[in-house]
Design a protein around this motif. Structure first.
Motif, mmCIF file in Angstrom:
data_model
loop_
_atom_site.group_PDB
_atom_site.id
_atom_site.type_symbol
_atom_site.label_atom_id
_atom_site.label_comp_id
_atom_site.label_asym_id
_atom_site.label_seq_id
_atom_site.Cartn_x
_atom_site.Cartn_y
_atom_site.Cartn_z
ATOM 1 N N THR A 51 -1.417 5.604 20.199
ATOM 2 C CA THR A 51 -1.284 4.202 19.802
ATOM 3 C C THR A 51 -0.603 4.132 18.451
ATOM 4 O O THR A 51 -0.621 5.086 17.675
ATOM 5 C CB THR A 51 -2.649 3.502 19.716
ATOM 6 O OG1 THR A 51 -3.535 4.294 18.926
ATOM 7 C CG2 THR A 51 -3.248 3.303 21.081
ATOM 8 N N GLN A 52 -0.013 2.984 18.197
ATOM 9 C CA GLN A 52 0.609 2.748 16.904
ATOM 10 C C GLN A 52 -0.444 2.148 15.981
ATOM 11 O O GLN A 52 -0.823 0.985 16.126
ATOM 12 C CB GLN A 52 1.804 1.817 17.072
ATOM 13 C CG GLN A 52 2.874 2.392 17.993
ATOM 14 C CD GLN A 52 4.092 1.512 18.095
ATOM 15 O OE1 GLN A 52 4.832 1.344 17.135
ATOM 16 N NE2 GLN A 52 4.303 0.929 19.263
ATOM 17 N N ILE A 53 -0.918 2.971 15.064
ATOM 18 C CA ILE A 53 -2.011 2.588 14.173
ATOM 19 C C ILE A 53 -1.554 2.797 12.733
ATOM 20 O O ILE A 53 -1.154 3.890 12.357
ATOM 21 C CB ILE A 53 -3.261 3.460 14.406
ATOM 22 C CG1 ILE A 53 -3.686 3.417 15.881
ATOM 23 C CG2 ILE A 53 -4.405 3.030 13.512
ATOM 24 C CD1 ILE A 53 -4.714 4.473 16.230
ATOM 25 N N ASN A 54 -1.601 1.757 11.940
ATOM 26 C CA ASN A 54 -1.262 1.883 10.528
ATOM 27 C C ASN A 54 -2.217 1.037 9.689
ATOM 28 O O ASN A 54 -2.300 -0.177 9.886
ATOM 29 C CB ASN A 54 0.180 1.412 10.259
ATOM 30 C CG ASN A 54 1.213 2.339 10.860
ATOM 31 O OD1 ASN A 54 1.370 3.470 10.428
ATOM 32 N ND2 ASN A 54 1.900 1.865 11.881
ATOM 33 N N VAL A 55 -2.930 1.677 8.794
ATOM 34 C CA VAL A 55 -3.753 0.970 7.810
ATOM 35 C C VAL A 55 -3.313 1.461 6.441
ATOM 36 O O VAL A 55 -3.286 2.662 6.183
ATOM 37 C CB VAL A 55 -5.258 1.228 8.022
ATOM 38 C CG1 VAL A 55 -6.074 0.479 6.969
ATOM 39 C CG2 VAL A 55 -5.694 0.794 9.418
ATOM 40 N N LEU A 56 -2.941 0.528 5.578
ATOM 41 C CA LEU A 56 -2.282 0.875 4.322
ATOM 42 C C LEU A 56 -2.971 0.208 3.142
ATOM 43 O O LEU A 56 -3.290 -0.981 3.184
ATOM 44 C CB LEU A 56 -0.823 0.417 4.387
ATOM 45 C CG LEU A 56 0.087 0.697 3.187
ATOM 46 C CD1 LEU A 56 0.241 2.195 2.969
ATOM 47 C CD2 LEU A 56 1.452 0.047 3.424
ATOM 48 N N ASP A 57 -3.204 0.994 2.103
ATOM 49 C CA ASP A 57 -3.716 0.466 0.832
ATOM 50 C C ASP A 57 -2.565 0.506 -0.161
ATOM 51 O O ASP A 57 -2.133 1.569 -0.585
ATOM 52 C CB ASP A 57 -4.888 1.323 0.349
ATOM 53 C CG ASP A 57 -5.504 0.823 -0.959
ATOM 54 O OD1 ASP A 57 -4.866 0.000 -1.648
ATOM 55 O OD2 ASP A 57 -6.609 1.263 -1.304
ATOM 56 N N THR A 58 -2.051 -0.674 -0.529
ATOM 57 C CA THR A 58 -0.942 -0.769 -1.468
ATOM 58 C C THR A 58 -1.448 -1.360 -2.773
ATOM 59 O O THR A 58 -1.641 -2.576 -2.887
ATOM 60 C CB THR A 58 0.197 -1.654 -0.901
ATOM 61 O OG1 THR A 58 0.549 -1.192 0.403
ATOM 62 C CG2 THR A 58 1.420 -1.589 -1.799
ATOM 63 N N LEU A 59 -1.735 -0.501 -3.729
ATOM 64 C CA LEU A 59 -2.224 -0.931 -5.042
ATOM 65 C C LEU A 59 -3.439 -1.846 -4.918
ATOM 66 O O LEU A 59 -3.614 -2.801 -5.673
ATOM 67 C CB LEU A 59 -1.108 -1.640 -5.817
ATOM 68 C CG LEU A 59 0.190 -0.842 -6.013
ATOM 69 C CD1 LEU A 59 1.242 -1.707 -6.696
ATOM 70 C CD2 LEU A 59 -0.066 0.422 -6.815
ATOM 71 N N GLY A 60 -4.301 -1.557 -3.929
ATOM 72 C CA GLY A 60 -5.521 -2.325 -3.744
ATOM 73 C C GLY A 60 -5.457 -3.402 -2.689
ATOM 74 O O GLY A 60 -6.487 -3.999 -2.355
ATOM 75 N N LEU A 61 -4.278 -3.666 -2.134
ATOM 76 C CA LEU A 61 -4.133 -4.659 -1.073
ATOM 77 C C LEU A 61 -4.122 -3.938 0.274
ATOM 78 O O LEU A 61 -3.259 -3.106 0.530
ATOM 79 C CB LEU A 61 -2.841 -5.456 -1.255
ATOM 80 C CG LEU A 61 -2.574 -6.557 -0.222
ATOM 81 C CD1 LEU A 61 -3.610 -7.653 -0.312
ATOM 82 C CD2 LEU A 61 -1.164 -7.123 -0.400
ATOM 83 N N ILE A 62 -5.088 -4.269 1.137
ATOM 84 C CA ILE A 62 -5.213 -3.594 2.419
ATOM 85 C C ILE A 62 -4.435 -4.360 3.483
ATOM 86 O O ILE A 62 -4.592 -5.577 3.644
ATOM 87 C CB ILE A 62 -6.688 -3.492 2.852
ATOM 88 C CG1 ILE A 62 -7.527 -2.835 1.743
ATOM 89 C CG2 ILE A 62 -6.802 -2.699 4.151
ATOM 90 C CD1 ILE A 62 -7.099 -1.439 1.375
ATOM 91 N N SER A 63 -3.590 -3.657 4.209
ATOM 92 C CA SER A 63 -2.856 -4.244 5.323
ATOM 93 C C SER A 63 -3.002 -3.328 6.531
ATOM 94 O O SER A 63 -3.285 -2.138 6.399
ATOM 95 C CB SER A 63 -1.377 -4.440 4.968
ATOM 96 O OG SER A 63 -0.776 -3.209 4.585
ATOM 97 N N ALA A 64 -2.827 -3.911 7.717
ATOM 98 C CA ALA A 64 -2.994 -3.132 8.938
ATOM 99 C C ALA A 64 -2.020 -3.615 10.000
ATOM 100 O O ALA A 64 -1.613 -4.778 10.013
ATOM 101 C CB ALA A 64 -4.429 -3.251 9.457
#
Length: 431
Positions: free
Chosen positions: A322-335
């Motif tokens: 599956t295409q799974i991406n969870v990202l922490d960018t300088l404290g901002l969580i995106s998925a």
């Protein structure tokens, strides 16, 4: 004695070797890696640059005698090519290693963009431990650092650089940050967030040239010229499979595999960031370069390599990646999960609260959630993944979510876990 050869000493290669050894105490196992370091995780490099761990903290296995104890031979060499017909791996020195089964697990390599001066002193990739050492020496507090690329990997590197106290500028040729993971609204919100944290971001911009010197002089397509003490090239990666040319193994973007992780050549398998496997959501063959997928592929490939060597039917099937991406960018969580851009004939709902830094985008095919994006919605990350990966039929709840996408948890509990017979009414009352 059966000889299993594994190309690549990263997570996929290590897990496959260990899986083979668990199933067979006597078979011969050789791992071929092209770095002199102990096996390590590239995903740990940013934490090394932040100072959260030392180099030993990146190692996949902590005991220096781990492979020796398992009677797994480790060879440090570059693979020149593979001869499938003679079952031989040819190394850079001309040495040939015969195999009974082979696993291609060489991962990815950074893309080097065709920019004049990209190989100048002071320009580095952030991919190996050697790269990390070079970056750490230059990325001192106050240093002017320009990063080329703001994709998923680029944002992780950016986090590490910001933690080192550098003056950071990021150049992204796409119209938003993480363009392969986020839509325009979400990518724009991440850019705005980075700028509030003191990172200068240029989107829809290319690096046109890099002039050598101390400092480096970088010319951008927006007309700006910048001075940099360090330039990081994070322009994406591609499967490292050039040595398979003319091998007989079928490759597209990556090495094509079936549900057993076997290639078109019996006895040759692939796993990890260089393997193309079935995406169970979209039904397409994709390279899903994330470590959880690599680990599962390696486990299944290892089991099936042993079965093949013994003349048995395959022991395990890959249910799909599956295409799974969870990202922490300088404290901002995106998925981002699944087909986040949507599918033909599908439905879409989007909710944005820029003041609160929250964005939610859901993509449907009939009554199934096939993809989603989120920024700042950390409480829904697990539910979104479960709904997308499980391809769960939501029934009337699909219509409810199209009216109020924040009700993901209720929809999951009702549809996935069957906790009561729920109506699709807006108030969500039981019938």
């Amino acid at each position: 004695m059966t000889h299993h050869v594994i190309l690549g000493a990263g997570p996929a290669g290590v897990i496959a070797a260990e899986t083979i050894r668990k199933l067979s105490a006597r078979d011969s196992i050789t791992i071929i890696g092209d770095e002199p370091e102990p096996s390590y995780s590239r995903m740990a490099i940013p934490y090394l640059l932040m100072g959260n761990i030392d180099e030993a903290g990146t190692y996949l296995r902590k005991s220096p005698t781990h492979f020796e104890d398992l009677k797994i031979k480790v060879v440090v060499a570059h693979v020149q090519h593979v001869q499938a017909d003679t079952k031989t791996v040819v190394l850079d020195g001309g040495e040939g290693i015969r195999f009974d089964t082979l696993l291609v697990a060489t991962g990815s390599r950074p893309v080097t963009p065709p920019i004049p001066g990209i190989k100048s002193e002071g320009v580095h990739r952030c991919w190996t431990l050697a790269d990390a050492r070079a970056i750490a020496a230059l990325a001192q507090p106050g240093a002017r650092v320009l990063q080329l690329g703001a994709g998923f990997i680029g944002c992780i590197i950016m986090e590490a650089l910001a933690a080192r106290g550098v003056k950071l500028s990021v150049v992204e040729m796409g119209d938003r940050m993480v363009p392969r993971m986020m839509g325009p609204t979400a990518g724009g919100m991440i850019r705005d967030w980075c700028e509030t944290k003191g990172v200068e971001v240029f989107t829809s911009t290319k690096v046109e040239s890099i002039e050598p010197g101390q400092p480096l002089t970088v010319k951008l397509s927006n007309g700006k010229t910048m001075q940099a003490d360090l330039v990081i090239s994070a322009a994406g990666v591609r499967p490292a499979i050039g040595y398979l040319e003319n091998s007989g193994v079928t490759c597209l973007l990556g090495v094509l595999t079936d549900e057993h992780l076997q290639t078109n050549v019996p006895g040759i398998y692939a796993a990890g960031d260089c393997a193309e496997a079935l995406d169970k959501v979209s039904g397409k063959m994709i390279v899903s370069a994330i470590q959880p997928n690599a680990a599962e592929q390696a486990r299944i490939a290892g089991m099936n390599m042993v079965a093949f060597a013994r003349g048995h039917t395959p022991r395990a099937n890959l249910k799909g990646v599956t295409q799974i991406n969870v990202l922490d960018t300088l404290g901002l969580i995106s998925a981002s999960f699944g087909d986040w851009q949507g599918v033909p004939g599908g439905a879409h709902v989007e909710l944005t609260d820029k003041a609160q830094g929250r964005h939610l985008s859901l993509q449907f095919k009939d009554d199934v959630l096939v993809g989603c994006n989120s920024v700042g919605w950390t409480e829904h990350v697990g539910v979104m993944r479960g709904l997308v990966e499980g391809q769960i039929k939501l029934g009337d709840w699909a219509n409810t979510l199209k009216q109020d996408p924040t009700r993901l948890m209720e929809a999951y509990l009702a549809a996935a876990q069957g906790q009561g017979d729920w109506s699709g009414a807006a108030d969500g009352r039981r019938r």
